[in-house]
Motif scaffolding. Structure first.
Motif, PDB file in Angstrom:
ATOM      1  N   ILE A  98       2.196  -7.313  -1.048  1.00 30.66           N
ATOM      2  CA  ILE A  98       1.605  -6.018  -1.377  1.00 30.66           C
ATOM      3  C   ILE A  98       2.698  -5.008  -1.725  1.00 30.66           C
ATOM      4  CG2 ILE A  98       0.208  -4.113  -0.483  1.00 30.66           C
ATOM      5  CD1 ILE A  98      -1.446  -6.592  -0.759  1.00 30.66           C
ATOM      6  N   ARG A 104       5.404  -6.040   3.050  1.00 30.76           N
ATOM      7  CA  ARG A 104       4.021  -6.132   3.532  1.00 30.76           C
ATOM      8  C   ARG A 104       3.278  -7.210   2.756  1.00 30.76           C
ATOM      9  NH1 ARG A 104       2.208  -2.289   6.968  1.00 30.76           N
ATOM     10  NH2 ARG A 104       0.104  -2.563   6.214  1.00 30.76           N
ATOM     11  N   GLY A 106      -0.523  -9.412   2.119  1.00 25.16           N
ATOM     12  CA  GLY A 106      -1.973  -9.303   2.122  1.00 25.16           C
ATOM     13  C   GLY A 106      -2.561 -10.655   1.772  1.00 25.16           C
TER      14      GLY A 106
END
Length: 124
Positions: A98, A104, A106
């Motif tokens: 992400i 990060r 996802g």
């Protein structure tokens, strides 16, 4: 009359046992409208988990794990991960990045898993 001011749950949902046609509440729901109780249901928290894989090991192997140890999972790179809601598999998907600078991750959903009863009723 119950404590919510309705004579029954059916009345609260707009159901009339004597009518053969769809109730207005059911028609509105089918058209994407939300009933008065749906807002309450939407606020119920659920636990969402993404399972990358699993491993089986002995207690002795577990006790030997430390910083830098690698646990080999039963799934490979590129295989779908499972998305669980309250412990039940509801979908499968692919892990995606992400935000690269914040590292990060996802999940992009690739398959929605139906309930066994729903699948059985479609085949009849």
């Amino acid at each position: 009359m119950n404590r919510y001011g309705e004579s029954s749950i059916s009345a609260a949902l707009g159901h009339d046992a004597g009518r053969a046609s769809e109730s207005p509440a059911r028609e509105a729901y089918a058209n994407g409208a939300e009933g008065p109780g749906l807002d309450l249901i939407k606020r119920i928290p659920v636990s969402v988990q993404v399972v990358l894989g699993s491993a089986t090991m002995t207690v002795a192997e577990l006790m030997q794990l430390g910083r830098g140890s690698i646990v080999t999972l039963d799934r490979g790179v590129g295989e779908p991960v499972e998305i669980l809601v309250n412990g039940r598999v509801v979908a499968r998907g692919e892990v995606v990045v992400i935000e690269e600078e914040n590292s990060r991750l996802g999940v992009s959903l690739t398959e929605i898993v139906g309930t066994p009863s729903a699948a059985a009723s479609r085949t009849k």
